[in-house]
Write an enzyme that holds these catalytic residues in place. Sequence first.
Site, PDB file in Angstrom:
ATOM      1  N   ASP A 142       0.852  -1.189   0.000  1.00  0.00           N
ATOM      2  CA  ASP A 142       0.000   0.000   0.000  1.00  0.00           C
ATOM      3  C   ASP A 142       0.886   1.237   0.000  1.00  0.00           C
ATOM      4  O   ASP A 142       1.689   1.432   0.908  1.00  0.00           O
ATOM      5  CB  ASP A 142      -0.908  -0.036   1.243  1.00  0.00           C
ATOM      6  N   GLU A 147      -6.682 -20.342 -16.175  1.00  0.00           N
ATOM      7  CA  GLU A 147      -7.099 -20.988 -14.935  1.00  0.00           C
ATOM      8  C   GLU A 147      -8.179 -21.989 -15.331  1.00  0.00           C
ATOM      9  O   GLU A 147      -9.350 -21.653 -15.428  1.00  0.00           O
ATOM     10  CB  GLU A 147      -7.652 -19.975 -13.928  1.00  0.00           C
ATOM     11  N   ASP A 149      -3.866   3.861   3.088  1.00  0.00           N
ATOM     12  CA  ASP A 149      -5.285   3.566   3.303  1.00  0.00           C
ATOM     13  C   ASP A 149      -5.526   2.103   3.655  1.00  0.00           C
ATOM     14  O   ASP A 149      -6.669   1.690   3.845  1.00  0.00           O
ATOM     15  CB  ASP A 149      -6.120   3.968   2.088  1.00  0.00           C
ATOM     16  N   ASP A 196      -5.435  -9.689 -15.389  1.00  0.00           N
ATOM     17  CA  ASP A 196      -6.331 -10.796 -15.025  1.00  0.00           C
ATOM     18  C   ASP A 196      -7.611 -10.625 -15.839  1.00  0.00           C
ATOM     19  O   ASP A 196      -8.366  -9.675 -15.611  1.00  0.00           O
ATOM     20  CB  ASP A 196      -6.630 -10.766 -13.527  1.00  0.00           C
ATOM     21  N   HIS A 241      -4.030 -17.313  -4.406  1.00  0.00           N
ATOM     22  CA  HIS A 241      -4.880 -16.548  -3.492  1.00  0.00           C
ATOM     23  C   HIS A 241      -6.188 -17.251  -3.161  1.00  0.00           C
ATOM     24  O   HIS A 241      -6.942 -16.765  -2.308  1.00  0.00           O
ATOM     25  CB  HIS A 241      -5.188 -15.171  -4.095  1.00  0.00           C
ATOM     26  N   ASP A 242      -6.471 -18.370  -3.832  1.00  0.00           N
ATOM     27  CA  ASP A 242      -7.724 -19.089  -3.607  1.00  0.00           C
ATOM     28  C   ASP A 242      -7.571 -20.332  -2.740  1.00  0.00           C
ATOM     29  O   ASP A 242      -8.571 -21.005  -2.448  1.00  0.00           O
ATOM     30  CB  ASP A 242      -8.336 -19.522  -4.950  1.00  0.00           C
ATOM     31  N   ASP A 265      -9.143 -15.904 -15.972  1.00  0.00           N
ATOM     32  CA  ASP A 265      -9.928 -16.393 -14.847  1.00  0.00           C
ATOM     33  C   ASP A 265     -11.012 -17.348 -15.337  1.00  0.00           C
ATOM     34  O   ASP A 265     -11.668 -17.098 -16.353  1.00  0.00           O
ATOM     35  CB  ASP A 265     -10.566 -15.192 -14.142  1.00  0.00           C
ATOM     36  N   ASP A 310      -1.960  -1.359  -3.771  1.00  0.00           N
ATOM     37  CA  ASP A 310      -2.203  -0.614  -5.002  1.00  0.00           C
ATOM     38  C   ASP A 310      -1.051  -0.805  -5.983  1.00  0.00           C
ATOM     39  O   ASP A 310      -0.035  -1.437  -5.679  1.00  0.00           O
ATOM     40  CB  ASP A 310      -2.440   0.867  -4.701  1.00  0.00           C
TER      41      ASP A 310
END
Length: 728
Positions: free
Chosen positions: A224, A468, A228, A301, A525-526, A403, A232
Amino acid sequence: MTSVRAVLLDMDGTLVDSDASVERAWTTWSAEHGLDPADVLAIVHGSPPAPTVRRLLPALDDAAVAASAQRQMDLQYDDIADVVAAPGAPELLAALDRLGVPWAVVTSADVRLAEARLGAAGIEPPLLVTVEDVRRGKPDPEGFRIAAARLGVDPEACLVVEDSEPGLASGRAAGMRTAALRGLDGDLRITDLAQLAHLLERACVRPWWCDAVGYQVYLPSFADSTGDGWGDLAGVTAHLDHLVRLGVDVVWLTPFFVSPMRDHGYDIADLRAVDPRFGGEEALDELLDQAHRRGLRVLGDLVVNHTSDAHPWFVAAASSRTDPRRDYYIWRDPALDGGPPNNWLSHFGGPAWTSSPGTGQYYLHLFRPEQPDLNWRNPAVVAEVDAVLEHWFARGLDGFRVDTAAYLLKHPDLPDNPAAERPFVVAGVTEAWKNQEHRYDIHQPDVHAIHERWRRVADRHDALLVGEVYELDPVALARYVGAERLHSSFWFGLVESGWDPRRIVTMLDAAAAASPELAWVQSNHDRMRAVTRYGGGRLGRRRAMALHAVTSLLPGTMWLYQGEELGLEDGQVPDGAGADPLGTAEPGQSRDGARTPMPWRPGPGLGFTTGRPWLPDGDRTEAETAAAQAVDPGSPLATLTRLLRTRRAVAHRLADPRVSRVDRGAGITAYRRDGLEVLVALGDGPTEEIALPAPAVFDTDDAAVTPGRPRTGRVRLAAQQALLLVHP
């Protein structure tokens, strides 16, 4: 890099490490003239002695300048004892010879000094341009132009490699592209000459993605830049050098498009715009520019099985049955009982259908209700996504991870799915979803036509498409890749596996034989992180590293998920502090543990943010941070960096994609590909002692083993120890 036809190298500080001797000579000279050595050393690089003497001592006449410059040169002639080849120089020169790329040395030194220094470093250039050829020195571009003319190569096809601003300015003025060392700003910024050798090999020998190392950035949790608490694009830019040092070639960014963020970016409301929460358009442009200057490729992605319900297409489609966008999505009347049109289920729980009261029909969504599925049987949708691809390739993206690549098309009749005879074994979905046989909602055979269409678009831009495709059978998965379909596809056999050495080897054998276009991945990440699945702690880290050594040899692309280089386990997320919609539907399936923020350095926010992170930091320790591991030679980061550096150094031995198992005795799993072989002990005890069949150039357990200092003789592998061997 594909258009480079000649390489022109500066000598001092670039091709040979002579800075110490140069600075000693100028320091002695400074003392003789009563000058501050710091002021002198700040300007001496990249220019012959005479102009430097004149600048430092403007009161001298021409004869005195010449005498003083000669004195300085005499000091340099007398001091070449510690001159050696610069880091990566042998690898670069060997690569240029293998590739048949001509090269020359262009230096501001005189020929006597240049030959002495190059000879001390064991380098004999085919062409040497010195101060005798170009008396004005850098930044005058004449030397580089002379070299190009003598090599018979157009200046625009030459790459100038320099470590000084005057040298880079000289190369630019000659109309040539530049590669810069020392963190300077060239068209390409390289850490050392071995990196340049790697980039040239990949550009000239095979498609750039073949045998590449990929790295997944989960944007919300990587870095980041604003405080915040949300990752990013500028945060990624700030850490590109970490990826370069690690040995990454390709970076995949999770979605950065405009989104309501109900699924953290996988619900897209504008497929052609960068969300301000990720930094907006300028942040992406800066990231692409800085990545490309470092030789990195960047993938986006492509999420086009569905959009957000906030997308203008869906807003219009939901407004009326007669709206022109209505057929962009899949609508059906209710069943006779008023319920959903069929028994299809959402990944996130419940029916895959939601009623739209305004039009009296249901719309299909294989994920959240806020993610309506597109109708890929509508040619208008096909054309819209073609335009999206063209837009981002023109912006500078080097490809896409696709994806849910096999989900796009549904059976046109939308029949009920039958119950599964055996429940699916995959994670990341609800238990109810596993108990259906997904015969009609996903993996329809005509989806290949869409991929083939995209492949034609991507190939026009030299772009990569990685699917994927959640197909664990590697033979079935191989049907999705090839000359006319996706360039590559992730194989998730390891992602869905705990630690079972026999099963892992059986799966690897099948996958390696199925296709050389598969991509190797242990975490994403899944799913639960590999270290956690493999037992956690030091044991889990050793097991994961052993498999990294194996997959580094296999054909295709080796992918890392952010934090994998640090040996991270799943982070701890307290009850009630999660953010995953799947975890909300079924807490045991939450993916939050794999998504906690990247730990960059000790302290509040772990270097991820100066504010409050969007997910808890996972209770990471100081030893898990990148900063701590960067100075620990035994850390996961150091070990994986050594592996990838070694892989680069010997990658030219991997021309043949075929892999074979080799019998090296009980307890040892061995794979050979072309001139390389990997030995690994996947069991939990040491192996019998064996004689190494070839020199080892990498050892997970011994940092002293390198291509320059190989290991020979006999060895007994410890549990999860791996060696990389190079055969003659």
